[in-house]
Motif scaffolding. Structure first.
Motif, PDB file in Angstrom:
ATOM      1  N   VAL A 108       0.840  -1.204   0.000  1.00 46.08           N
ATOM      2  CA  VAL A 108       0.000   0.000   0.000  1.00 46.08           C
ATOM      3  C   VAL A 108       0.873   1.251   0.000  1.00 46.08           C
ATOM      4  N   ARG A 109       1.908   1.241   0.825  1.00 46.39           N
ATOM      5  CA  ARG A 109       2.801   2.405   0.886  1.00 46.39           C
ATOM      6  C   ARG A 109       3.614   2.559  -0.400  1.00 46.39           C
ATOM      7  N   GLU A 110       4.052   1.432  -0.959  1.00 45.69           N
ATOM      8  CA  GLU A 110       4.837   1.490  -2.200  1.00 45.69           C
ATOM      9  C   GLU A 110       4.002   2.059  -3.348  1.00 45.69           C
ATOM     10  N   ARG A 111       2.750   1.656  -3.412  1.00 46.86           N
ATOM     11  CA  ARG A 111       1.881   2.112  -4.499  1.00 46.86           C
ATOM     12  C   ARG A 111       1.207   3.442  -4.195  1.00 46.86           C
ATOM     13  N   ARG A 112       1.341   3.884  -2.955  1.00 51.07           N
ATOM     14  CA  ARG A 112       0.649   5.104  -2.508  1.00 51.07           C
ATOM     15  C   ARG A 112      -0.862   4.955  -2.703  1.00 51.07           C
ATOM     16  N   ASP A 113      -1.335   3.745  -2.460  1.00 49.14           N
ATOM     17  CA  ASP A 113      -2.754   3.436  -2.665  1.00 49.14           C
ATOM     18  C   ASP A 113      -3.485   3.483  -1.322  1.00 49.14           C
ATOM     19  N   PHE A 114      -3.483   4.646  -0.704  1.00 44.75           N
ATOM     20  CA  PHE A 114      -4.062   4.778   0.638  1.00 44.75           C
ATOM     21  C   PHE A 114      -5.585   4.757   0.626  1.00 44.75           C
ATOM     22  N   GLN A 115      -6.178   4.900  -0.531  1.00 47.93           N
ATOM     23  CA  GLN A 115      -7.632   4.883  -0.624  1.00 47.93           C
ATOM     24  C   GLN A 115      -8.202   3.529  -0.197  1.00 47.93           C
ATOM     25  N   CYS A 116      -7.422   2.459  -0.392  1.00 44.49           N
ATOM     26  CA  CYS A 116      -7.929   1.130  -0.027  1.00 44.49           C
ATOM     27  C   CYS A 116      -8.108   0.985   1.481  1.00 44.49           C
ATOM     28  N   LEU A 117      -7.457   1.858   2.256  1.00 43.93           N
ATOM     29  CA  LEU A 117      -7.621   1.824   3.712  1.00 43.93           C
ATOM     30  C   LEU A 117      -8.982   2.361   4.140  1.00 43.93           C
ATOM     31  N   GLU A 118      -9.643   3.068   3.238  1.00 45.29           N
ATOM     32  CA  GLU A 118     -10.943   3.645   3.554  1.00 45.29           C
ATOM     33  C   GLU A 118     -12.111   2.799   3.045  1.00 45.29           C
ATOM     34  N   VAL A 119     -11.803   1.695   2.398  1.00 53.34           N
ATOM     35  CA  VAL A 119     -12.860   0.814   1.881  1.00 53.34           C
ATOM     36  C   VAL A 119     -13.646   0.217   3.044  1.00 53.34           C
ATOM     37  N   ARG A 120     -14.974   0.205   2.918  1.00 49.40           N
ATOM     38  CA  ARG A 120     -15.835  -0.351   3.964  1.00 49.40           C
ATOM     39  C   ARG A 120     -16.449  -1.667   3.486  1.00 49.40           C
ATOM     40  N   ASN A 121     -16.577  -2.596   4.409  1.00 51.09           N
ATOM     41  CA  ASN A 121     -17.200  -3.879   4.072  1.00 51.09           C
ATOM     42  C   ASN A 121     -18.717  -3.762   4.173  1.00 51.09           C
ATOM     43  N   SER A 122     -19.400  -4.889   4.101  1.00 55.76           N
ATOM     44  CA  SER A 122     -20.871  -4.868   4.110  1.00 55.76           C
ATOM     45  C   SER A 122     -21.444  -4.401   5.444  1.00 55.76           C
ATOM     46  N   GLN A 123     -20.623  -4.388   6.489  1.00 58.18           N
ATOM     47  CA  GLN A 123     -21.055  -3.886   7.790  1.00 58.18           C
ATOM     48  C   GLN A 123     -20.720  -2.409   7.962  1.00 58.18           C
ATOM     49  N   GLY A 124     -20.157  -1.822   6.933  1.00 57.70           N
ATOM     50  CA  GLY A 124     -19.810  -0.411   6.982  1.00 57.70           C
ATOM     51  C   GLY A 124     -18.529  -0.116   7.732  1.00 57.70           C
ATOM     52  N   LEU A 125     -17.661  -1.133   7.895  1.00 56.41           N
ATOM     53  CA  LEU A 125     -16.446  -0.983   8.686  1.00 56.41           C
ATOM     54  C   LEU A 125     -15.207  -0.863   7.806  1.00 56.41           C
ATOM     55  N   THR A 126     -14.316   0.040   8.175  1.00 55.69           N
ATOM     56  CA  THR A 126     -13.003   0.102   7.545  1.00 55.69           C
ATOM     57  C   THR A 126     -12.090  -0.913   8.237  1.00 55.69           C
ATOM     58  N   CYS A 127     -10.896  -1.073   7.703  1.00 51.64           N
ATOM     59  CA  CYS A 127      -9.949  -2.004   8.323  1.00 51.64           C
ATOM     60  C   CYS A 127      -9.617  -1.589   9.758  1.00 51.64           C
ATOM     61  N   LEU A 128      -9.568  -0.289   9.991  1.00 46.79           N
ATOM     62  CA  LEU A 128      -9.248   0.204  11.328  1.00 46.79           C
ATOM     63  C   LEU A 128     -10.337  -0.169  12.329  1.00 46.79           C
ATOM     64  N   HIS A 129     -11.600  -0.078  11.919  1.00 44.15           N
ATOM     65  CA  HIS A 129     -12.698  -0.496  12.803  1.00 44.15           C
ATOM     66  C   HIS A 129     -12.607  -1.989  13.118  1.00 44.15           C
ATOM     67  N   VAL A 130     -12.297  -2.778  12.101  1.00 40.64           N
ATOM     68  CA  VAL A 130     -12.172  -4.219  12.305  1.00 40.64           C
ATOM     69  C   VAL A 130     -11.030  -4.513  13.268  1.00 40.64           C
ATOM     70  N   ALA A 131      -9.903  -3.838  13.083  1.00 41.47           N
ATOM     71  CA  ALA A 131      -8.741  -4.054  13.945  1.00 41.47           C
ATOM     72  C   ALA A 131      -9.032  -3.689  15.394  1.00 41.47           C
ATOM     73  N   ALA A 132      -9.840  -2.640  15.614  1.00 36.70           N
ATOM     74  CA  ALA A 132     -10.138  -2.193  16.978  1.00 36.70           C
ATOM     75  C   ALA A 132     -10.986  -3.201  17.735  1.00 36.70           C
ATOM     76  N   ARG A 133     -11.616  -4.119  17.018  1.00 34.70           N
ATOM     77  CA  ARG A 133     -12.507  -5.085  17.659  1.00 34.70           C
ATOM     78  C   ARG A 133     -11.826  -6.404  18.015  1.00 34.70           C
ATOM     79  N   VAL A 134     -10.635  -6.651  17.453  1.00 35.95           N
ATOM     80  CA  VAL A 134      -9.978  -7.934  17.698  1.00 35.95           C
ATOM     81  C   VAL A 134      -9.193  -7.882  19.000  1.00 35.95           C
ATOM     82  N   THR A 135      -8.763  -9.017  19.465  1.00 35.90           N
ATOM     83  CA  THR A 135      -7.993  -9.088  20.709  1.00 35.90           C
ATOM     84  C   THR A 135      -6.519  -9.365  20.448  1.00 35.90           C
ATOM     85  N   GLU A 136      -6.235 -10.219  19.459  1.00 32.01           N
ATOM     86  CA  GLU A 136      -4.847 -10.597  19.185  1.00 32.01           C
ATOM     87  C   GLU A 136      -4.150  -9.533  18.335  1.00 32.01           C
ATOM     88  N   ASN A 137      -3.013  -9.051  18.833  1.00 31.03           N
ATOM     89  CA  ASN A 137      -2.189  -8.064  18.111  1.00 31.03           C
ATOM     90  C   ASN A 137      -2.951  -6.779  17.783  1.00 31.03           C
TER      91      ASN A 137
END
Length: 356
Positions: A227-256
């Protein structure tokens, strides 16, 4: 009399030769090629005499393969793959299975059947765009079966990168399957082929969503590096069917969790991104789950909007207050959160009136 005797002797010899042929005995001759040809021709003639379909349906592929064992070629498609592959090809591509996100059973019976020790090396021709009943390609099947050596060989031999972007019936590409099966080496090889990284499966998840959901920091780092090499930061804002970005998903997990959130923010993920259903940020999520560790971590970022209002008009501190998470309330107030008890009383009265 001598001539007659000579002719009689010659007839006897000819009769003997004919008897040898009829009884399928080898002919004795100095010309080995002639002898072999006579034997094969005679045997094929016997097949033709016994059948009225030219013997096509009675032809034994096994006998043909045995005769061609020294230079065996199997054709299954269009693009050539020249590789020494042992019997693990048939073993790994038979009865493959993966249960995830509605996948009850992946199964595929390969059109190439290789018996152990039958041949030393095979020249295999594959159609990399061919899909089975589940929409999976040969690359997908190798990934699902966990055959890293075969998967890497197939990926290296694909004639066109589009063959690696073919979705199956669940809209999963090889990159999705590499993340789901946690095969980082293959994931990196796929990413080096300039494949699409913002592709979404049937639940709207990108490969990065899946890596975050699994708490797989290695896969997350591999994807974010590209992502950094391609400067494709827009993919970080993609939302899934629950309306969540990757950051929202990450905030909900326990491991790492903190490590993944850190990597995402370092890669310019928007720390104030909101979900599409409630308008909450990951700070709202942290307050809701009483995740004091994540709250403390987020307070280090100066660009965090601590008083950001969700769709219901409430900041994160109000969520913590109504759940009586005093440790989080104190931490947010210390960090400069706007907190007014009078407003809280007004909200409480409005809520009581609505209930009446």
């Amino acid at each position: 009399m001598e001539t007659r005797g000579y002719m009689t002797s010659k007839n006897v010899k000819m009769a003997a030769i004919e008897d040898d042929i009829n009884n399928d005995r080898d002919l004795v001759t100095d010309d080995l090629h002639y002898s072999d040809t006579m034997q094969i021709s005679h045997k094929m003639a016997r097949v033709c005499e016994e059948r009225c379909d030219s013997g096509i349906n009675s032809f034994s592929f096994q006998s043909f393969r045995d005769s061609m064992e020294s230079s065996c070629t199997f054709s299954v498609g269009k693009t050539e793959l020249c590789e020494i592959i042992h019997e693990d090809f048939s073993e790994k591509c038979t009865n493959l299975s993966l249960e995830d996100e509605g996948i009850s059973s992946f199964s595929y019976t390969p059109s190439v059947c290789i018996k152990p020790n039958s041949v030393k090396a095979l020249r295999i021709v594959l159609d990399f765009s061919e899909q089975d009943k589940d929409g999976d390609t040969f690359v997908n099947l190798a990934l699902i079966g966990g055959n890293e050596r075969l998967a890497c060989a197939l990926i290296d031999m694909v004639p066109n990168v589009e063959c690696l972007n073919i979705p199956n019936s669940l809209y999963q590409r090889p990159v999705h399957l590499a993340v789901l099966t946690k095969q980082v080496k293959i994931l990196k090889k796929l990413l080096s082929k300039n494949i699409e990284i913002a592709c979404q499966d049937h639940q709207g998840n990108t490969p990065l969503h899946l890596a975050c959901r699994n708490g797989d920091i290695d896969c997350v780092k591999a994807i974010l590096e590209v992502v950094r090499e391609r400067r494709d930061f827009q993919c970080l804002e993609v939302r899934n069917s629950q309306g969540l970005t990757c950051l929202h998903v990450a905030a909900r997990v326990t491991e790492n969790r903190l490590n993944i959130v850190t990597e995402l923010i370092k890669s310019e993920a928007n720390v104030n991104a909101v979900d599409a259903t409630s308008g909450r940020t990951i700070l709202h999520y942290a307050c809701e789950k009483r995740d004091i560790e994540l709250v403390r971590f987020l307070m280090k970022y100066t660009n965090i909007e601590i008083d950001f209002l969700a769709f219901d008009g409430k900041p994160a501190i109000y969520i913590a207050y109504w759940r009586n998470y005093q440790d989080i309330v104190k931490r947010l107030i210390k960090a400069g959160a706007d907190f007014d008890y009078n407003v809280l009383d007004d909200v409480s009265e409005d809520s009581d009136n609505e209930n009446v």
